[in-house]
Design an enzyme around this catalytic site. Structure first.
Site, PDB file in Angstrom:
ATOM      1  N   PRO A   2       0.582  -1.283   0.216  1.00  9.10           N
ATOM      2  CA  PRO A   2      -0.036   0.028   0.108  1.00  9.10           C
ATOM      3  C   PRO A   2       0.658   1.260  -0.121  1.00  9.10           C
ATOM      4  O   PRO A   2       1.869   1.337   0.792  1.00  9.10           O
ATOM      5  CB  PRO A   2      -0.694  -0.145   1.349  1.00  9.10           C
ATOM      6  CG  PRO A   2      -0.853  -1.596   1.688  1.00  9.10           C
ATOM      7  CD  PRO A   2       0.641  -1.966   1.158  1.00  9.10           C
ATOM      8  N   GLU A   3       0.501   2.092  -0.887  1.00  9.69           N
ATOM      9  CA  GLU A   3       1.183   3.439  -0.896  1.00  9.69           C
ATOM     10  C   GLU A   3       0.352   4.597  -0.290  1.00  9.69           C
ATOM     11  O   GLU A   3      -0.641   4.281  -0.101  1.00  9.69           O
ATOM     12  CB  GLU A   3       1.764   3.696  -2.495  1.00  9.69           C
ATOM     13  CG  GLU A   3       2.457   2.725  -3.136  1.00  9.69           C
ATOM     14  CD  GLU A   3       3.971   3.096  -2.932  1.00  9.69           C
ATOM     15  OE1 GLU A   3       4.295   4.460  -2.314  1.00  9.69           O
ATOM     16  OE2 GLU A   3       4.794   2.673  -3.583  1.00  9.69           O
TER      17      GLU A   3
END
Ligand SMILES: [Zn+2]
Length: 271
Positions: A2-3
């Protein structure tokens, strides 16, 4: 992994159901994720009312009326399941309000949770050394000019440095440098003022576009099988080695390795 946009989308998805709610019940299904759950987490959250949610870099923040904030990081594979219909094996932390249930699900357990005094948030070790938020007013061409002055490492690497800008990951740095037409190999201190003036809005655009795409799939977070999505269709250079540049330059997207990580760019557009 996840960014920032996925974390922002997650926070917005949680806020829809959790903001203003009283936490009725908290359950831990194991003593730890990447780190042990903080001592007293269950007692600190049970009966507390959520007064707001937020994000700092790739960390989600759940503020309560007890002047404490639960910080969460999604690690490599973490996500929140909202109103899951089943009890999944990797739901490590469960929070219940009168109307909803929230499960922090993380098969690889690189994610973690901490509990801190809301007033001391900025002093939390990870936050204390962080640069400005990429979507906040603190990031400006003037700020970058000062922060990068005289710095010899490549601009790509400096933008990944959380002390320079908080929460920028590999995907979005590649995309922003493409939009700003900056060669990722250029020494950071040599990036010109006009290029920095293109770079700041480019960073915001790629992040905001991804957040927008994530927002349109927000309903997925309420499904027990909902997966955190990456928004691959929008990428101009990321993971497009050998494919034609999307600008009318007749160039081809190239991949190089910088400090052990791939960089994708168009050598014709980015100088
Ligand atoms: Zn090109």
């Amino acid at each position: 992994m996840p960014e920032l946009p996925e974390v922002e989308t997650t926070v917005r998805g949680l806020a829809r159901y959790l903001d203003g709610a009283r936490i009725e019940r908290v359950m831990l299904n194991r003593p730890d994720m990447r780190f042990p759950f903080p001592e007293g987490l269950v007692q600190a959250l049970t009966g507390a009312t959520v007064t707001g949610l937020g994000r700092r870099a790739k960390y989600g923040l759940v503020h309560t009326d007890r002047a404490t904030t639960m910080v969460f990081h999604l690690g490599m594979s973490g996500r929140w399941r909202i109103d899951p219909s089943d009890h999944a094996k990797h739901d490590h932390l469960l929070i219940e309000t009168a109307g909803h249930r929230f499960a922090l699900h993380d098969p690889r357990r690189f994610g973690f949770v901490d509990l801190i005094d809301t007033a001391a948030l900025d002093a939390w070790p990870a936050f204390a050394v962080m640069g400005p938020e990429p979507l906040g007013a603190g990031l400006s061409p003037e700020y970058l000019r000062a922060a990068l002055r005289g710095r010899k490492p490549a601009i790509k690497l400096m933008l990944l440095d959380q002390r320079i800008v908080a929460g920028l990951g590999n995907i979005y740095v590649c995309e922003a440098l493409f939009r700003a037409r900056i060669d990722p190999r250029k020494p950071a201190g040599k990036v010109t003022r006009p290029a920095l003036e293109r770079l700041v809005p480019a960073i915001r655009e790629v992040l905001e576009q991804a957040i927008g795409d994530g927002g349109s799939s927000l309903r997925d977070y309420a499904r027990p099988d909902g997966e955190l999505g990456y928004f691959a269709s929008r990428f101009d250079v990321y993971d497009r080695e050998g494919e034609p540049c999307r600008s009318p330059c007749n160039g081809t997207v190239k991949r190089i390795v910088q400090s052990g990580r791939s960089t994708w760019f168009c050598p014709k557009c980015q100088r």
